[in-house]
Design an enzyme around this catalytic site. Structure first.
Site, PDB file in Angstrom:
ATOM      1  N   GLU A  92       0.805  -1.218   0.000  1.00  0.00           N
ATOM      2  CA  GLU A  92       0.000   0.000   0.000  1.00  0.00           C
ATOM      3  C   GLU A  92       0.840   1.271   0.000  1.00  0.00           C
ATOM      4  OE1 GLU A  92      -3.130   0.478  -0.384  1.00  0.00           O
ATOM      5  OE2 GLU A  92      -3.835  -1.595  -0.329  1.00  0.00           O
ATOM      6  N   GLU A 145       7.513 -22.098   7.474  1.00  0.00           N
ATOM      7  CA  GLU A 145       7.854 -21.254   8.618  1.00  0.00           C
ATOM      8  C   GLU A 145       8.887 -21.896   9.539  1.00  0.00           C
ATOM      9  OE1 GLU A 145       4.966 -21.806  12.321  1.00  0.00           O
ATOM     10  OE2 GLU A 145       3.907 -20.941  10.602  1.00  0.00           O
TER      11      GLU A 145
END
Length: 270
Positions: A81, A112
């Site tokens: 953004e 992960e």
């Protein structure tokens, strides 16, 4: 290491499947209302981290978020953004997720758990000691994130983190930790809920405050935003009208000519 992982503790609510839709919504909302209060307790930590980020970026550095699962996705959302909102280059704020871009939509098994891969991912982005790396993990135990920060320290790269467990390995690893203790989730262990909301709020603070400090906001307006659709062009025109005495048509022409609100206002000569 012994510490209380509050994000994994049993929910304060039980028999959820027996609740009505109304009661589920009321109780989820009741829990959500505690999140901003928990963030408020971490403001001194957030301020300390942002101060470091701003200094590094003013000196030409970049910001990297690393995370897995929900945490990784939130970092990517915040990073993605920044260019349209503040008109900055696409590589100034970067989001990296364990498992690569395919993990944005679908979980990549065991990604992960790889302590080495985050550093490999950062090296691929030409990471240097000019940059800042913020690890995001609600649990504070994600090997991908912890291993990445440890490697950063070996290469003298500044680190921060956003986690929701006090005394977690991640909080103890990062140089500038942000710990937002939101407590047990409504659905036990579902850290995409309150913990995810807390992470999103902190990420909003980091990117927005940093960009304001870098001069990317004038007054209260996004004067460098990208004009990528009709709504944003209309917003830009109205921003210009609020700054200088011109009609909508004149402001629209100035915006088309100069390509940004800031440039249009700066170039205006009555």
């Amino acid at each position: 290491m012994n510490f209380t992982k509050t994000t994994e503790q049993s929910s304060h609510y039980d028999r959820l499947e027996q609740m009505s839709v109304h009661d589920l919504l009321v109780n989820i909302n009741k829990e959500d209302q505690t999140v901003p209060l928990a963030v408020a307790q971490a403001l001194p930590q957030i301020e300390a981290l942002i101060t470091q980020v701003v200094a590094k970026m003013k000196a030409g550095g970049r910001l990297f978020y690393i995370g897995a699962g929900t945490s990784g996705r939130l970092g990517i959302v915040d990073a993605s953004e920044c260019p349209p909102t503040f008109g900055v280059p696409f590589d100034l704020v970067n989001g990296i997720i364990a498992g690569g871009d395919k993990a944005i939509r679908k979980a990549v098994e065991f990604a992960e758990d790889d302590r080495e891969q985050a550093w490999n991912d950062l090296v691929a982005e030409n990471i240097s000691d000019k940059d800042v790396v913020i690890g995001i993990a609600a649990s504070g135990t994600t090997p991908y994130v912890i291993g990445g920060l440890e490697k950063c320290h070996e290469h003298h790269i500044l680190t921060g983190c956003i986690t929701c467990n006090e005394g977690s390995p991640l909080a103890l690893t990062a140089q500038f930790p942000v710990v937002v203790v939101v407590g047990p989730e409504f659905v036990t262990g579902s850290s995409r809920m309150k913990a995810g909301t807390a992470q999103k709020l902190v990420l909003n603070m980091i990117s927005t405050t940093t960009m304001i400090q870098l001069g990317r906001v004038k007054g209260n307006k996004m004067v460098d935003m990208q004009l990528s659709n009709v709504k944003l062009i209309d917003r830009g025109v109205r921003m210009i009208m609020s700054e200088i005495p011109v009609s909508y048509e004149e402001a629209s022409a100035l915006l088309e000519q100069h390509g940004s609100v800031r440039k249009a206002v700066t170039a205006y000569k009555p």
